[in-house]
Design a protein around this motif. Structure first.
Motif, PDB file in Angstrom:
ATOM      1  N   ARG A   1      -1.773 -33.292-134.751  1.00 51.48           N
ATOM      2  CA  ARG A   1      -1.846 -34.129-133.556  1.00 51.48           C
ATOM      3  C   ARG A   1      -3.290 -34.405-133.104  1.00 51.48           C
ATOM      4  O   ARG A   1      -3.654 -35.534-132.795  1.00 51.48           O
TER       5      ARG A   1
ATOM      6  N   THR B   1       4.081 -41.106-138.023  1.00 52.21           N
ATOM      7  CA  THR B   1       4.587 -39.771-137.720  1.00 52.21           C
ATOM      8  C   THR B   1       6.118 -39.758-137.810  1.00 52.21           C
ATOM      9  O   THR B   1       6.748 -40.791-137.989  1.00 52.21           O
ATOM     10  N   GLY B   2       6.656 -38.563-137.640  1.00 47.68           N
ATOM     11  CA  GLY B   2       8.101 -38.399-137.713  1.00 47.68           C
ATOM     12  C   GLY B   2       8.401 -37.035-138.293  1.00 47.68           C
ATOM     13  O   GLY B   2       7.539 -36.422-138.926  1.00 47.68           O
TER      14      GLY B   2
ATOM     15  N   ASP C   1       2.476 -45.102-128.642  1.00 49.61           N
ATOM     16  CA  ASP C   1       2.390 -43.768-128.037  1.00 49.61           C
ATOM     17  C   ASP C   1       1.170 -43.785-127.150  1.00 49.61           C
ATOM     18  O   ASP C   1       0.052 -43.943-127.621  1.00 49.61           O
TER      19      ASP C   1
ATOM     20  N   HIS D   1      12.119 -42.824-137.158  1.00 52.07           N
ATOM     21  CA  HIS D   1      13.226 -42.106-136.525  1.00 52.07           C
ATOM     22  C   HIS D   1      14.520 -42.757-136.992  1.00 52.07           C
ATOM     23  O   HIS D   1      14.696 -43.965-136.851  1.00 52.07           O
TER      24      HIS D   1
ATOM     25  N   LYS E   1       8.476 -40.753-144.394  1.00 49.81           N
ATOM     26  CA  LYS E   1       7.103 -41.257-144.266  1.00 49.81           C
ATOM     27  C   LYS E   1       6.447 -41.465-145.638  1.00 49.81           C
ATOM     28  O   LYS E   1       5.878 -42.516-145.913  1.00 49.81           O
TER      29      LYS E   1
ATOM     30  N   HIS F   1       0.883 -34.372-139.530  1.00 47.50           N
ATOM     31  CA  HIS F   1       1.521 -33.625-138.444  1.00 47.50           C
ATOM     32  C   HIS F   1       0.444 -33.008-137.534  1.00 47.50           C
ATOM     33  O   HIS F   1       0.761 -32.231-136.648  1.00 47.50           O
TER      34      HIS F   1
ATOM     35  N   THR G   1       6.380 -44.229-135.298  1.00 47.63           N
ATOM     36  CA  THR G   1       7.177 -43.041-135.623  1.00 47.63           C
ATOM     37  C   THR G   1       8.429 -43.464-136.372  1.00 47.63           C
ATOM     38  O   THR G   1       9.098 -44.428-135.988  1.00 47.63           O
TER      39      THR G   1
ATOM     40  N   LYS H   1       0.125 -45.715-133.055  1.00 57.30           N
ATOM     41  CA  LYS H   1       1.063 -44.770-133.678  1.00 57.30           C
ATOM     42  C   LYS H   1       2.407 -45.440-133.903  1.00 57.30           C
ATOM     43  O   LYS H   1       2.880 -46.179-133.033  1.00 57.30           O
TER      44      LYS H   1
END
Ligand SMILES: Nc1ncnc2c1ncn2[C@@H]1O[C@H](COP(=O)(O)OP(=O)(O)OP(=O)(O)O)[C@@H](O)[C@H]1O
Length: 232
Positions: free
Chosen positions: A198, A39-40, A220, A212, A46, A196, A210, A208
């Motif tokens: 959830r 995710t991100g 998570d 960043h 990604k 995206h 992410t 998970k």
């Protein structure tokens, strides 16, 4: 001893232009049986990361191991591509044959199956995805959601060891998304899933990570660990 990792990325730096790094010393491990949610925010990198795993983009620094093989050159990646299935973010990048059956059979034929075997695999894969009857449809006339499922069929028909899925639920209605959720939960393959969505990730992913600021952050607590025998 635990089974060896399927994908190991170490210290990957990648940028499309010198002023804007996308990945900044990112490291990543996919272990057997894992279903990792990647995710991100939009533009975090990604898709770029998945493309690096397939050798479609080449990082400026870092190392890539896929199925215990160090992959640097196009030759290295072409040797593992049949074992790693990438669902492209845009289905039109995946589908290039006139009809659905030709698109789905293309992978098995490339893997060395004969015509009859490739057709049998393709019919079964389409049936598993609820697409029986779509075999002779003209690919470019399909709806967005139908294309998404056919694109997934082209990947699953190759029975890859690893699945890299870039936004698999895009364009799917609730019923089809539920079917896809069940299918992905039941598949034994390890996978990396960009999404995206959830609630979809909560049901499918075991872990998970992410993206960043170009780096990967693990964990998570809200993602359910669906690996049998383990609880979150
Ligand atoms: N071919 C390209 N040339 C130049 N820049 C690119 C190219 N492809 C992607 N980028 C840029 O690289 C960055 C990362 O893009 P990427 O598609 O990997 O992000 P993403 O996390 O998958 O985004 P999204 O969630 O919106 O799909 C973005 O800023 C994007 O604009």
């Amino acid at each position: 001893m635990s089974a060896p990792a399927l994908i190991v990325l170490r210290d990957i730096c990648f940028s499309f232009s010198p002023t804007k790094p996308v990945l900044n010393h990112a490291s990543f491990v996919l272990a057997p049986g894992e279903k990792i949610a990647l995710t991100g925010p939009n533009g975090a990198g990604k898709t770029t990361l998945l493309h690096i795993m397939m050798g479609l983009q080449t990082p400026q620094t870092g190392t890539i191991e896929i199925l215990q093989k160090t992959c640097k050159t196009e030759k290295d990646f072409s040797a593992i591509r049949g074992k790693v299935g990438l669902l492209f973010q845009d289905s039109d990048d995946q589908l290039f044959c006139p009809t659905v059956i030709e698109d789905v059979a293309f992978g098995p034929l490339n893997l060395g199956y004969n015509d009859a075997q490739a057709l049998e695999i393709s019919y079964k894969t389409l049936a598993d995805l609820g697409l029986s009857g779509f075999e002779n449809r003209i690919t470019h006339q399909l709806s967005g959601g139908e294309k998404r499922l056919v694109a997934l069929a082209t990947v699953l028909a190759m029975a890859p060891d690893i699945l890299l899925l870039d936004e698999p639920t895009n364009g799917l209605d609730q019923t089809v998304e539920s079917r896809l959720t069940d299918i992905l939960q039941a598949l034994p393959q390890a996978m990396v899933i960009i999404s995206h969505n959830r609630s979809f990730l909560d049901q499918v992913a075991t872990r998970k990570v992410t993206l960043h600021n170009g780096d990967l952050i693990s964990g998570d607590e809200t993602i359910k660990n669906t690996i049998a025998g383990k609880t979150s």
